[in-house]
Design a protein around this motif. Structure first.
Motif, short mmCIF file in Angstrom:
data_model
loop_
_atom_site.label_atom_id
_atom_site.label_comp_id
_atom_site.label_asym_id
_atom_site.label_seq_id
_atom_site.Cartn_x
_atom_site.Cartn_y
_atom_site.Cartn_z
N VAL A 1 0.79 -1.21 0.00
CA VAL A 1 0.00 0.00 0.00
C VAL A 1 0.83 1.27 0.00
O VAL A 1 0.31 2.35 -0.24
N THR A 2 2.11 1.18 0.27
CA THR A 2 2.98 2.34 0.18
C THR A 2 4.24 1.95 -0.54
O THR A 2 4.47 0.81 -0.87
N GLY A 3 5.06 2.92 -0.78
CA GLY A 3 6.25 2.65 -1.54
C GLY A 3 7.42 2.21 -0.72
O GLY A 3 8.51 2.03 -1.24
N GLY B 1 10.91 2.63 21.97
CA GLY B 1 10.51 3.78 21.18
C GLY B 1 9.68 3.45 19.95
O GLY B 1 9.86 2.41 19.33
N ILE B 2 8.75 4.35 19.62
CA ILE B 2 8.02 4.30 18.35
C ILE B 2 8.75 5.25 17.42
O ILE B 2 8.67 6.47 17.57
N GLY B 3 9.48 4.73 16.45
CA GLY B 3 10.27 5.54 15.56
C GLY B 3 9.43 6.36 14.60
O GLY B 3 8.27 6.03 14.32
N THR B 4 10.02 7.44 14.09
CA THR B 4 9.30 8.29 13.15
C THR B 4 8.93 7.54 11.88
O THR B 4 7.87 7.75 11.31
N ALA B 5 9.82 6.64 11.44
CA ALA B 5 9.53 5.87 10.22
C ALA B 5 8.33 4.95 10.44
O ALA B 5 7.44 4.86 9.59
N GLU B 6 8.32 4.26 11.59
CA GLU B 6 7.21 3.36 11.90
C GLU B 6 5.90 4.14 12.02
O GLU B 6 4.86 3.72 11.50
N PHE B 7 5.95 5.27 12.72
CA PHE B 7 4.75 6.09 12.91
C PHE B 7 4.24 6.62 11.57
O PHE B 7 3.05 6.55 11.26
N SER B 8 5.16 7.14 10.74
CA SER B 8 4.77 7.68 9.44
C SER B 8 4.15 6.61 8.56
O SER B 8 3.13 6.83 7.91
N ALA B 9 4.77 5.42 8.56
CA ALA B 9 4.26 4.33 7.72
C ALA B 9 2.87 3.90 8.18
O ALA B 9 1.98 3.64 7.37
N THR B 10 2.67 3.82 9.50
CA THR B 10 1.37 3.41 10.04
C THR B 10 0.29 4.43 9.68
O THR B 10 -0.81 4.06 9.26
N SER C 1 0.34 6.57 7.16
CA SER C 1 0.13 6.54 5.71
C SER C 1 -0.77 5.39 5.31
O SER C 1 -1.66 5.53 4.47
N ASN C 2 -0.53 4.24 5.91
CA ASN C 2 -1.34 3.07 5.59
C ASN C 2 -2.81 3.30 5.98
O ASN C 2 -3.72 3.04 5.20
N ALA C 3 -3.03 3.79 7.19
CA ALA C 3 -4.40 4.05 7.65
C ALA C 3 -5.07 5.10 6.77
O ALA C 3 -6.23 4.96 6.38
N PHE C 4 -4.32 6.15 6.44
CA PHE C 4 -4.87 7.22 5.59
C PHE C 4 -5.28 6.68 4.22
O PHE C 4 -6.35 7.00 3.70
#
Length: 647
Positions: free
Chosen positions: A34-36, A55-64, A66-69
């Protein structure tokens, strides 16, 4: 959309699904593509939050996020990330992630865990990782992870957190009930009736008769800019080409046609086909008995009915076709039987076949000259497909090597076109009559997933016949248009707003003095501005429930008021203000409707379970050390919403 998002995560089912959603988010990326990728450009690998040091990393948070969006955008293509954030979507996802981490940390602190074998079971059960045989395919799993830049450790950790959360939340919410005594007043509300009166103060009666000044208009526009905001728009530049342009490159020789004819000589040789009816039974004895009846004069249909079966008409079949779907033994029996007779019963993997030969059709051999046009066309189509495939592969290689759309159009003599400004749903704010058909249907889903600096893209418009190569020429972020372009609309809205404000002042004044029906009638009749007559309402909750959301707002308001009170409610489209007075409440007695009381207890039991789950999650967050990083959260939001591009 976002209200659904919030209420969904707060429901019992929503809570359970959200935990699974968060735990398996990495797998969802890998399986659904669903994302690149899982990287996050422009933001360092710091944490947006830490839960007991995890920690919840910025990459993990951003990917999550983006997927939900992307999932929500499937239902609402015009939803943009800015609106998603403004209405609490990004913050809601962060809190769900923190809750998942907190539940895992709390579970670990009390000795709960998810074994490697249990995690393995969850992974192997994911359909996307199963091969053609229905079993887990490790190659598919590894390839999916590599494609998305994910690690097995990351996926396993997410799944383990989800399983830990299930162990805590499911037992805490299972079997929640509410007593009959507590449910009784709620059940009574369902059959409760109410009587009231509704007056209306129209805003049009107070609208200014003079145009606003430039300053008034600008101030109003600035304060209400979100009302006029146009969602993100994109301008595409593209060129289409048809595969017919390659037909001149396709040459078919006599030798190729002759070779194909020889290769398929069996297909063109003389043969015969037979029109067949068939029954399949489990035993040879049953097959012979049915065959004897049919040969003795009983019809196929009658013999089948006596056996509790129904014959199947196979139509015209060659011996090769019968062999392929049954067995050589069945085919041999069928093709040694005369027309009108039943073949000797023979066996296949399905059982014993009873086949009646209705007719025999002889098919003459076909010469090379007779089938040459069909073979030539077949070879031409195949060569054309290969030529197109080679061309598109070369085109993609050139794009990967940095070729621009202009270079490609020049080299291939293609005509470049530019689209109007487009929304994700294909509508154009600048051209209301525009229809996104043809190549646009192939481009739009890809175009709105690309970054601003993405290279040209190739898409298939019509399978095998038309392609389009395109790029995103311009991205216009969600923003209101210039005031000058919508001046008349804003001026009209300003006048309505002024009238609405004045109408509210009168409505509030009337409501303040109208504690009885008589007082309301007196205030309306004595108003300096003529007002519509008062409408009397008498209804109950069952009636408005049956109307399924089509209840007028002032009628619905009656059921949230105290007896003898008066409230003011804005009308639809800023048309004015309703003055709603509740004169009487007719209480319902649910003890006389036992089935209603039982249903209410069941529903409230679900509410109790939701409350247990929410309270448990809140307690687990409190029991762990949660540290949020506002600066990192803001950087992720800015990156996702494109606010960094605005600066």
């Amino acid at each position: 959309m976002i209200s659904f998002f919030r209420s969904f995560f707060q429901s019992k089912i929503g809570l359970a699904i959200s935990f699974i959603f968060l735990a398996l988010i990495a797998v969802a990326f890998a399986a659904s593509d669903v994302t690149g990728g899982a990287t996050f450009g422009g933001v360092s690998s710091e944490s947006v939050a830490e839960i007991d040091g995890d920690g919840i990393g910025t990459a993990e948070f951003s990917a999550t996020v983006s997927n939900a969006f992307n999932q929500y955008r499937q239902d609402n293509p015009q939803l943009d990330m800015t609106a998603f954030d403004e209405q609490g979507g990004i913050d809601g996802i962060l809190e769900q992630m923190i809750g998942s981490y907190a539940a895992s940390a709390f579970g670990d602190s009390i000795g709960l865990g998810a074994s490697k074998r249990l995690v393995d079971s969850e992974i192997s059960g994911i359909q996307a990782f199963k091969g053609a045989d229905g079993r887990f395919d490790e190659t598919l799993f590894r390839n999916a992870l590599a494609q998305q830049g994910l690690t097995e450790a990351r996926v396993r950790a997410d799944i383990e957190r989800g399983l830990m959360t299930d162990q805590l939340v499911v037992p805490a919410t299972f079997g929640a009930k509410m007593s009959e005594q507590m449910a009784l007043p709620y059940a009574g509300l369902v059959i409760e009736g109410r009587e009231g009166e509704i007056a209306f103060v129209p805003s049009g009666a107070f609208a200014p008769r003079t145009a606003p000044t430039a300053e008034q208009l600008q101030t109003f526009f600035t304060r209400n800019s979100s009302r006029y905001r146009i969602p993100e728009r994109r301008v595409l530049r593209f060129a289409t080409f048809m595969t017919d342009r390659f037909r001149d490159q396709v040459k078919i020789s006599d030798a190729e046609i002759a070779a194909l004819y020889k290769q398929r000589s069996a297909e063109f040789a003389a043969t015969e086909k037979r029109d067949l009816e068939q029954l399949i039974v489990p035993t040879e004895a049953a097959a012979k008995a049915i065959a004897a009846k049919i040969n003795g004069g009983t019809s196929m249909a009658a013999a089948a009915r006596e056996a509790g079966l129904e014959p199947v008409e196979l139509g015209l079949q060659s011996k090769a076709e019968v062999t392929r779907v049954t067995s050589p033994a069945v085919a041999n029996a069928v093709f040694s039987t005369a027309a009108g007779k039943v073949a000797a019963p023979a066996r296949s993997a399905l059982g014993w076949h009873v086949v009646r030969v209705d007719s025999v059709t002889a098919i003459a051999a076909r010469s090379l000259a007779q089938v040459r046009p069909a073979l030539e066309n077949e070879l031409a189509q195949e060569k054309l497909r290969q030529t197109v495939s080679d061309f598109t592969a070369d085109l993609e290689d050139r794009i990967a090597d940095g070729a621009s759309l202009a270079d490609i159009a020049k080299d291939e003599n293609l005509t470049l076109e530019t689209s109007p400004e487009l929304l994700a749903n294909g509508q154009s704010p600048t051209n209301p009559d525009f229809a996104a058909i043809g190549a646009y249907q192939a481009m739009l889903p890809v175009a709105f997933s690309l970054e601003e600096d993405a290279g040209p893209q190739l898409a298939e418009v019509q399978q095998g016949t038309e392609f389009v190569v395109f790029e995103v020429q311009e991205i216009k972020l969600a923003a209101p248009p210039p005031l000058a372009s919508i001046r008349e609309r804003v001026a009209s809205d300003w006048a309505i707003a002024q009238g609405l404000s004045a109408a509210k002042a009168l409505a509030d004044s009337i409501a303040k003095t109208s504690r009885t029906s008589a007082a309301l009638a007196k205030a309306v009749s004595e108003s300096k501005v003529p007002l519509p007559g008062i409408e009397k309402i008498a209804t109950n909750r069952q009636t408005i429930t049956q109307q399924q959301g089509r209840v007028p707002p002032p009628v619905a308001l009656l059921f949230s008021m105290a007896e003898g009170t008066t409230k003011v409610l804005e009308g639809p489209n800023r048309s004015g203000w309703f003055i709603v007075h509740l004169t009487k409440i007719n209480r319902g007695d649910a003890t006389k409707v036992p089935e209603l009381l039982l249903a209410t207890r069941t529903q409230l039991g679900q509410v109790v379970a939701e409350e247990y789950a929410q309270q448990l999650m809140a307690a687990m967050k409190s029991a762990t050390n949660v540290k949020r990083n506002p600066a990192a959260i803001k950087r992720v939001k800015d990156q996702l919403t494109g606010r960094t591009r605005e600066n």
